[in-house]
Scaffold this motif. Structure first.
Motif, PDB file in Angstrom:
ATOM      1  N   ASP A   8      69.834  76.901  29.930  1.00  0.00           N
ATOM      2  CA  ASP A   8      70.800  76.226  29.069  1.00  0.00           C
ATOM      3  C   ASP A   8      71.349  77.195  28.031  1.00  0.00           C
ATOM      4  O   ASP A   8      72.556  77.249  27.788  1.00  0.00           O
ATOM      5  CB  ASP A   8      70.142  75.020  28.384  1.00  0.00           C
ATOM      6  CG  ASP A   8      71.103  74.296  27.464  1.00  0.00           C
ATOM      7  OD1 ASP A   8      72.139  73.798  27.948  1.00  0.00           O
ATOM      8  OD2 ASP A   8      70.831  74.241  26.238  1.00  0.00           O
ATOM      9  N   GLN A   9      70.464  77.996  27.452  1.00  0.00           N
ATOM     10  CA  GLN A   9      70.890  78.997  26.472  1.00  0.00           C
ATOM     11  C   GLN A   9      71.850  79.999  27.111  1.00  0.00           C
ATOM     12  O   GLN A   9      72.875  80.361  26.518  1.00  0.00           O
ATOM     13  CB  GLN A   9      69.661  79.700  25.908  1.00  0.00           C
ATOM     14  CG  GLN A   9      69.958  80.690  24.803  1.00  0.00           C
ATOM     15  CD  GLN A   9      68.673  81.310  24.247  1.00  0.00           C
ATOM     16  OE1 GLN A   9      67.571  80.783  24.429  1.00  0.00           O
ATOM     17  NE2 GLN A   9      68.818  82.427  23.569  1.00  0.00           N
ATOM     18  N   LEU A  10      71.540  80.446  28.326  1.00  0.00           N
ATOM     19  CA  LEU A  10      72.419  81.379  29.035  1.00  0.00           C
ATOM     20  C   LEU A  10      73.779  80.732  29.313  1.00  0.00           C
ATOM     21  O   LEU A  10      74.827  81.340  29.084  1.00  0.00           O
ATOM     22  CB  LEU A  10      71.767  81.841  30.339  1.00  0.00           C
ATOM     23  CG  LEU A  10      72.589  82.797  31.205  1.00  0.00           C
ATOM     24  CD1 LEU A  10      72.876  84.103  30.460  1.00  0.00           C
ATOM     25  CD2 LEU A  10      71.858  83.071  32.518  1.00  0.00           C
ATOM     26  N   ASN A  11      73.762  79.485  29.787  1.00  0.00           N
ATOM     27  CA  ASN A  11      75.024  78.784  30.063  1.00  0.00           C
ATOM     28  C   ASN A  11      75.852  78.586  28.797  1.00  0.00           C
ATOM     29  O   ASN A  11      77.077  78.720  28.829  1.00  0.00           O
ATOM     30  CB  ASN A  11      74.748  77.443  30.743  1.00  0.00           C
ATOM     31  CG  ASN A  11      74.350  77.617  32.185  1.00  0.00           C
ATOM     32  OD1 ASN A  11      74.845  78.497  32.875  1.00  0.00           O
ATOM     33  ND2 ASN A  11      73.438  76.782  32.641  1.00  0.00           N
ATOM     34  N   GLU A  12      75.196  78.282  27.693  1.00  0.00           N
ATOM     35  CA  GLU A  12      75.907  78.138  26.420  1.00  0.00           C
ATOM     36  C   GLU A  12      76.520  79.463  25.992  1.00  0.00           C
ATOM     37  O   GLU A  12      77.628  79.498  25.467  1.00  0.00           O
ATOM     38  CB  GLU A  12      74.967  77.606  25.328  1.00  0.00           C
ATOM     39  CG  GLU A  12      74.679  76.136  25.449  1.00  0.00           C
ATOM     40  CD  GLU A  12      75.921  75.274  25.313  1.00  0.00           C
ATOM     41  OE1 GLU A  12      76.779  75.547  24.449  1.00  0.00           O
ATOM     42  OE2 GLU A  12      76.048  74.320  26.109  1.00  0.00           O
ATOM     43  N   THR A  13      75.805  80.547  26.224  1.00  0.00           N
ATOM     44  CA  THR A  13      76.336  81.868  25.887  1.00  0.00           C
ATOM     45  C   THR A  13      77.572  82.172  26.709  1.00  0.00           C
ATOM     46  O   THR A  13      78.565  82.683  26.188  1.00  0.00           O
ATOM     47  CB  THR A  13      75.255  82.951  26.119  1.00  0.00           C
ATOM     48  OG1 THR A  13      74.122  82.635  25.310  1.00  0.00           O
ATOM     49  CG2 THR A  13      75.770  84.333  25.757  1.00  0.00           C
ATOM     50  N   TYR A  14      77.527  81.864  28.011  1.00  0.00           N
ATOM     51  CA  TYR A  14      78.707  82.057  28.868  1.00  0.00           C
ATOM     52  C   TYR A  14      79.880  81.234  28.330  1.00  0.00           C
ATOM     53  O   TYR A  14      81.002  81.727  28.255  1.00  0.00           O
ATOM     54  CB  TYR A  14      78.424  81.618  30.300  1.00  0.00           C
ATOM     55  CG  TYR A  14      77.871  82.688  31.193  1.00  0.00           C
ATOM     56  CD1 TYR A  14      78.687  83.692  31.702  1.00  0.00           C
ATOM     57  CD2 TYR A  14      76.528  82.691  31.547  1.00  0.00           C
ATOM     58  CE1 TYR A  14      78.176  84.664  32.535  1.00  0.00           C
ATOM     59  CE2 TYR A  14      76.007  83.656  32.377  1.00  0.00           C
ATOM     60  CZ  TYR A  14      76.838  84.643  32.876  1.00  0.00           C
ATOM     61  OH  TYR A  14      76.325  85.606  33.699  1.00  0.00           O
ATOM     62  N   THR A  15      79.629  79.996  27.969  1.00  0.00           N
ATOM     63  CA  THR A  15      80.677  79.118  27.454  1.00  0.00           C
ATOM     64  C   THR A  15      81.240  79.646  26.151  1.00  0.00           C
ATOM     65  O   THR A  15      82.452  79.725  25.964  1.00  0.00           O
ATOM     66  CB  THR A  15      80.122  77.682  27.235  1.00  0.00           C
ATOM     67  OG1 THR A  15      79.604  77.211  28.480  1.00  0.00           O
ATOM     68  CG2 THR A  15      81.210  76.748  26.756  1.00  0.00           C
ATOM     69  N   ARG A  16      80.357  80.034  25.265  1.00  0.00           N
ATOM     70  CA  ARG A  16      80.771  80.501  23.942  1.00  0.00           C
ATOM     71  C   ARG A  16      81.517  81.832  24.015  1.00  0.00           C
ATOM     72  O   ARG A  16      82.519  82.037  23.364  1.00  0.00           O
ATOM     73  CB  ARG A  16      79.531  80.630  23.048  1.00  0.00           C
ATOM     74  CG  ARG A  16      79.830  81.043  21.626  1.00  0.00           C
ATOM     75  CD  ARG A  16      78.573  81.245  20.793  1.00  0.00           C
ATOM     76  NE  ARG A  16      77.790  82.372  21.278  1.00  0.00           N
ATOM     77  CZ  ARG A  16      76.529  82.282  21.727  1.00  0.00           C
ATOM     78  NH1 ARG A  16      75.906  81.127  21.739  1.00  0.00           N
ATOM     79  NH2 ARG A  16      75.890  83.363  22.147  1.00  0.00           N
ATOM     80  N   ASP A  17      80.999  82.755  24.818  1.00  0.00           N
ATOM     81  CA  ASP A  17      81.578  84.106  24.870  1.00  0.00           C
ATOM     82  C   ASP A  17      82.660  84.252  25.929  1.00  0.00           C
ATOM     83  O   ASP A  17      83.278  85.297  26.037  1.00  0.00           O
ATOM     84  CB  ASP A  17      80.476  85.140  25.099  1.00  0.00           C
ATOM     85  CG  ASP A  17      79.546  85.247  23.903  1.00  0.00           C
ATOM     86  OD1 ASP A  17      79.902  84.752  22.824  1.00  0.00           O
ATOM     87  OD2 ASP A  17      78.458  85.820  24.057  1.00  0.00           O
ATOM     88  N   ASN A  18      82.861  83.218  26.739  1.00  0.00           N
ATOM     89  CA  ASN A  18      83.926  83.215  27.745  1.00  0.00           C
ATOM     90  C   ASN A  18      83.878  84.478  28.611  1.00  0.00           C
ATOM     91  O   ASN A  18      84.862  85.141  28.828  1.00  0.00           O
ATOM     92  CB  ASN A  18      85.293  83.096  27.068  1.00  0.00           C
ATOM     93  CG  ASN A  18      86.204  82.182  27.836  1.00  0.00           C
ATOM     94  OD1 ASN A  18      85.799  81.543  28.804  1.00  0.00           O
ATOM     95  ND2 ASN A  18      87.429  82.104  27.389  1.00  0.00           N
ATOM     96  N   TYR A  19      82.715  84.804  29.116  1.00  0.00           N
ATOM     97  CA  TYR A  19      82.451  86.003  29.916  1.00  0.00           C
ATOM     98  C   TYR A  19      83.329  86.075  31.083  1.00  0.00           C
ATOM     99  O   TYR A  19      83.937  86.049  31.811  1.00  0.00           O
ATOM    100  CB  TYR A  19      80.991  86.022  30.353  1.00  0.00           C
ATOM    101  CG  TYR A  19      80.617  87.233  31.163  1.00  0.00           C
ATOM    102  CD1 TYR A  19      80.480  88.464  30.560  1.00  0.00           C
ATOM    103  CD2 TYR A  19      80.387  87.140  32.523  1.00  0.00           C
ATOM    104  CE1 TYR A  19      80.108  89.567  31.284  1.00  0.00           C
ATOM    105  CE2 TYR A  19      80.022  88.251  33.263  1.00  0.00           C
ATOM    106  CZ  TYR A  19      79.876  89.446  32.642  1.00  0.00           C
ATOM    107  OH  TYR A  19      79.521  90.562  33.357  1.00  0.00           O
TER     108      TYR A  19
END
Length: 158
Positions: free
Chosen positions: A147-158
């Protein structure tokens, strides 16, 4: 001396990122293979990418195509093709959007909801079997970290 310590920390971080990248690559390949199987459980002619659209519609209820494409993070034409295919399979339906008569709202059909629930039940059973020797705490930790990884992807728009 401080510089050597910083280099060691950076080297350890690089090794950790490399290990993460390798493990995610394996996980994604396996998940892609599993997605084909799960999609076939919903309908033999369904493409794996469409499974995620069904799950979003299950979670949110009826949505406009534009909102669905935005939620998935892919282009509207790709989502439109998938929705057309799902509609032909009888898994989703379109209706006039009550807030804007020019737009269409997409939702699961009863058949789509039933087939999706059956596939999800099978998937859950497969995870139970796969992880039967894992502790509940470890499963919870993995879910939290993903979940933390997915949130990071969402937040940082990788």
């Amino acid at each position: 001396m401080i510089e050597q310590g910083a280099d060691a920390v950076e080297g350890a971080a690089d090794a950790a990122i490399k290990a993460l990248e390798q493990q995610l690559s394996i996980l994604w390949r396996r998940a892609r293979s599993n997605s084909h199987k799960v999609a076939r459980r919903v309908h033999p002619d369904m493409e794996p990418a469409a499974y995620g659209l069904l799950v979003i519609l299950q979670r949110t209820g009826a949505m406009r195509l534009t909102d669905l494409a935005s939620d998935v993070g892919i282009g509207k034409p790709s989502v439109s093709r998938q929705i057309t295919m799902l509609e032909q399979l009888g898994l989703v339906q379109k209706a006039a959007d009550p807030q804007d008569g020019r737009a269409q709202s997409i939702s699961l059909t009863p058949l789509g909801a039933d087939r999706l629930a059956t596939a999800q039940s099978g998937r859950k059973d497969a995870f139970r079997h796969l992880m039967e020797d894992w502790s509940t705490a470890d499963i919870r930790d993995l879910a939290r970290l993903l979940d933390q990884l997915n949130e990071t992807y969402t937040r940082d728009n990788y």
